[in-house]
Design a protein around this motif. Structure first.
Motif, PDB file in Angstrom:
ATOM      1  N   GLY A 295     -33.651  22.661 -50.263  1.00 48.19           N
ATOM      2  CA  GLY A 295     -34.715  23.615 -50.518  1.00 48.19           C
ATOM      3  C   GLY A 295     -36.089  22.968 -50.515  1.00 48.19           C
ATOM      4  N   MET A 296     -36.193  21.805 -51.163  1.00 50.23           N
ATOM      5  CA  MET A 296     -37.474  21.098 -51.178  1.00 50.23           C
ATOM      6  C   MET A 296     -37.857  20.625 -49.783  1.00 50.23           C
ATOM      7  N   SER A 297     -36.881  20.164 -49.021  1.00 56.48           N
ATOM      8  CA  SER A 297     -37.151  19.712 -47.647  1.00 56.48           C
ATOM      9  C   SER A 297     -37.649  20.867 -46.794  1.00 56.48           C
ATOM     10  N   SER A 298     -37.081  22.048 -47.005  1.00 55.83           N
ATOM     11  CA  SER A 298     -37.518  23.233 -46.261  1.00 55.83           C
ATOM     12  C   SER A 298     -38.975  23.566 -46.575  1.00 55.83           C
ATOM     13  N   GLY A 299     -39.308  23.558 -47.868  1.00 56.26           N
ATOM     14  CA  GLY A 299     -40.692  23.835 -48.253  1.00 56.26           C
ATOM     15  C   GLY A 299     -41.650  22.777 -47.744  1.00 56.26           C
ATOM     16  N   PHE A 300     -41.221  21.516 -47.784  1.00 51.53           N
ATOM     17  CA  PHE A 300     -42.046  20.402 -47.328  1.00 51.53           C
ATOM     18  C   PHE A 300     -42.337  20.511 -45.833  1.00 51.53           C
ATOM     19  N   LEU A 301     -41.300  20.762 -45.046  1.00 50.40           N
ATOM     20  CA  LEU A 301     -41.460  20.821 -43.593  1.00 50.40           C
ATOM     21  C   LEU A 301     -42.255  22.060 -43.161  1.00 50.40           C
ATOM     22  N   ASN A 302     -41.956  23.201 -43.756  1.00 49.92           N
ATOM     23  CA  ASN A 302     -42.624  24.439 -43.349  1.00 49.92           C
ATOM     24  C   ASN A 302     -44.089  24.483 -43.774  1.00 49.92           C
ATOM     25  N   SER A 303     -44.429  23.689 -44.797  1.00 53.75           N
ATOM     26  CA  SER A 303     -45.832  23.629 -45.238  1.00 53.75           C
ATOM     27  C   SER A 303     -46.573  22.453 -44.618  1.00 53.75           C
ATOM     28  N   LYS A 304     -45.926  21.771 -43.659  1.00 52.99           N
ATOM     29  CA  LYS A 304     -46.514  20.588 -43.013  1.00 52.99           C
ATOM     30  C   LYS A 304     -46.834  19.474 -44.021  1.00 52.99           C
ATOM     31  N   GLY A 305     -45.981  19.394 -45.052  1.00 48.55           N
ATOM     32  CA  GLY A 305     -46.123  18.313 -46.021  1.00 48.55           C
ATOM     33  C   GLY A 305     -47.006  18.605 -47.215  1.00 48.55           C
ATOM     34  N   SER A 306     -47.545  19.810 -47.297  1.00 54.58           N
ATOM     35  CA  SER A 306     -48.467  20.113 -48.404  1.00 54.58           C
ATOM     36  C   SER A 306     -47.752  20.610 -49.657  1.00 54.58           C
ATOM     37  N   LYS A 307     -46.474  20.980 -49.530  1.00 50.81           N
ATOM     38  CA  LYS A 307     -45.701  21.469 -50.671  1.00 50.81           C
ATOM     39  C   LYS A 307     -44.514  20.538 -50.939  1.00 50.81           C
ATOM     40  N   PHE A 308     -44.195  20.346 -52.217  1.00 50.72           N
ATOM     41  CA  PHE A 308     -43.016  19.605 -52.679  1.00 50.72           C
ATOM     42  C   PHE A 308     -43.059  18.109 -52.398  1.00 50.72           C
ATOM     43  N   ALA A 309     -44.192  17.588 -51.945  1.00 50.07           N
ATOM     44  CA  ALA A 309     -44.274  16.153 -51.630  1.00 50.07           C
ATOM     45  C   ALA A 309     -44.014  15.287 -52.862  1.00 50.07           C
TER      46      ALA A 309
ATOM     47  N   THR B 185     -39.629  12.990 -43.882  1.00 44.81           N
ATOM     48  CA  THR B 185     -40.840  12.367 -44.424  1.00 44.81           C
ATOM     49  C   THR B 185     -41.936  12.267 -43.363  1.00 44.81           C
ATOM     50  N   ARG B 186     -41.538  11.968 -42.121  1.00 45.77           N
ATOM     51  CA  ARG B 186     -42.507  11.851 -41.023  1.00 45.77           C
ATOM     52  C   ARG B 186     -42.877  13.209 -40.417  1.00 45.77           C
ATOM     53  N   LEU B 187     -42.254  14.284 -40.938  1.00 42.70           N
ATOM     54  CA  LEU B 187     -42.455  15.640 -40.407  1.00 42.70           C
ATOM     55  C   LEU B 187     -42.037  15.741 -38.950  1.00 42.70           C
ATOM     56  N   SER B 188     -41.048  14.939 -38.566  1.00 38.46           N
ATOM     57  CA  SER B 188     -40.587  14.933 -37.176  1.00 38.46           C
ATOM     58  C   SER B 188     -39.275  15.696 -36.989  1.00 38.46           C
ATOM     59  N   LEU B 189     -38.756  16.270 -38.067  1.00 37.59           N
ATOM     60  CA  LEU B 189     -37.523  17.048 -37.976  1.00 37.59           C
ATOM     61  C   LEU B 189     -37.864  18.530 -38.064  1.00 37.59           C
ATOM     62  N   ASP B 190     -37.302  19.310 -37.145  1.00 38.23           N
ATOM     63  CA  ASP B 190     -37.523  20.751 -37.156  1.00 38.23           C
ATOM     64  C   ASP B 190     -36.951  21.348 -38.445  1.00 38.23           C
ATOM     65  N   PRO B 191     -37.662  22.280 -39.101  1.00 37.15           N
ATOM     66  CA  PRO B 191     -37.151  22.872 -40.340  1.00 37.15           C
ATOM     67  C   PRO B 191     -35.766  23.493 -40.197  1.00 37.15           C
ATOM     68  N   GLY B 192     -35.531  24.123 -39.047  1.00 38.85           N
ATOM     69  CA  GLY B 192     -34.217  24.720 -38.814  1.00 38.85           C
ATOM     70  C   GLY B 192     -33.122  23.680 -38.727  1.00 38.85           C
ATOM     71  N   GLU B 193     -33.405  22.544 -38.111  1.00 38.96           N
ATOM     72  CA  GLU B 193     -32.427  21.462 -37.997  1.00 38.96           C
ATOM     73  C   GLU B 193     -32.153  20.857 -39.367  1.00 38.96           C
ATOM     74  N   SER B 194     -33.201  20.724 -40.170  1.00 36.19           N
ATOM     75  CA  SER B 194     -33.024  20.217 -41.533  1.00 36.19           C
ATOM     76  C   SER B 194     -32.101  21.142 -42.320  1.00 36.19           C
ATOM     77  N   PHE B 195     -32.352  22.436 -42.226  1.00 34.68           N
ATOM     78  CA  PHE B 195     -31.521  23.424 -42.924  1.00 34.68           C
ATOM     79  C   PHE B 195     -30.074  23.330 -42.470  1.00 34.68           C
ATOM     80  N   ARG B 196     -29.870  23.226 -41.157  1.00 29.25           N
ATOM     81  CA  ARG B 196     -28.503  23.142 -40.621  1.00 29.25           C
ATOM     82  C   ARG B 196     -27.794  21.873 -41.083  1.00 29.25           C
ATOM     83  N   PHE B 197     -28.496  20.746 -41.052  1.00 28.65           N
ATOM     84  CA  PHE B 197     -27.881  19.483 -41.450  1.00 28.65           C
ATOM     85  C   PHE B 197     -27.410  19.525 -42.904  1.00 28.65           C
ATOM     86  N   TYR B 198     -28.294  19.932 -43.793  1.00 28.59           N
ATOM     87  CA  TYR B 198     -27.910  19.982 -45.212  1.00 28.59           C
ATOM     88  C   TYR B 198     -26.789  20.994 -45.440  1.00 28.59           C
TER      89      TYR B 198
END
Length: 281
Positions: free
Chosen positions: A61-75, A130-143
């Protein structure tokens, strides 16, 4: 008493009894003792599978918020959460090593062996997040796939239990774990939606499916539960925070796909986490 505590208590009773009686001179006593030891190991494994899934669900959940906010949330939160996940994974691996392969089926052993593969990928995925190089959808699928593998083990653990009472309690736990996971997926999905300001058509469809799945798994949990367990579960779901989450869910449903969503992702995350924690029994 929580379901986790009851599982552990019932599992350890045969061991205590056998230690009092002694095991010398009687094979059947030794066999019962072995079953008791294995029961304790399996119950501990189910508990740790649930705890590991719980921490990875929060990390998702935190990774989703982090990626979708371009790193401005949940860092600030995500590093600490990763440490909690690592601690849970370490405990889980210890419990897996305690399982006696001679006391369980070959299919179950394969499930245990396969669990390590996605967990070993975690470090790489975290670096990409961390590098914001993973697509949010891929992050969701992996977890979600990683957690699904853990829950698959829990699902098959009931068949390995040496007593029907333990098997029934294990089934209740499994249903609650799947109910929790659907809530966890919803947390990550909507956290990402609030961070991005909208849910796409595909995401909104997934959101609706997750709500439907929660109804199904709640029915299963109630069906397996004893009357006392059902009473406790219904009491937890009557807590005010559950209603608060429902109000937010209704707002998202009324907005629909691709509509602007204006709500604090951090506040949503905190509220639904409080609801999910009620199911962590």
């Amino acid at each position: 008493m929580s379901l986790k505590s009851r599982l552990l208590l019932i599992a350890t009773v045969p061991i205590t009894v056998m230690l009092v009686l002694g095991i010398s001179g009687a094979w059947n006593k030794y066999s019962d003792y072995q079953s008791g030891v294995q029961a304790e190991s399996l119950v501990s494994l189910v508990v740790e599978l649930g705890e590991t899934a719980h921490e990875l669900q929060k990390e998702r959940g935190m990774s989703s918020g982090f990626l979708n906010s371009k790193g401005s949330k949940f860092a600030e939160n995500i590093t600490a959460q990763r440490k909690l996940s690592d601690t849970a994974i370490s405990r889980l691996n210890e419990n897996i090593r305690r399982i006696d392969a001679s006391m369980v089926g070959p299919r179950y052993i394969k499930l245990l062996e396969a669990a390590n593969e996605p967990l070993s990928e975690l470090v790489k995925k975290r670096e990409q997040i961390t590098r914001l190089s993973l697509d949010p959808g891929e992050s969701f699928r992996f977890y979600s796939e990683t957690i699904s593998q853990l829950l698959e083990i829990a699902l098959h653990t009931g068949n390995q239990m040496p007593s029907s009472k333990l098997a029934r309690l294990s089934n209740v736990k499994q249903a609650l774990l799947f109910l929790k996971e659907r809530n966890g997926q919803e947390r990550a999905l909507v956290t990402g939606g609030f961070s991005a300001g909208r849910l796409t058509s595909a995401q909104f469809s997934t959101f609706q499916s997750l709500l439907n799945d929660q109804v199904t798994y709640l029915r299963l949990a109630i069906g397996y539960a004893t009357p006392d367990q059902e009473k406790m579960l219904r009491a937890k779901l009557a807590e005010p925070i559950v209603k608060e989450v429902g109000v937010i869910e209704q707002m998202v449903k009324e907005k629909g796909a691709n509509a602007e969503l204006v709500y604090s992702p951090e506040e949503w995350f905190a509220k639904i986490t409080a609801k999910i924690d009620l199911l962590r029994t």
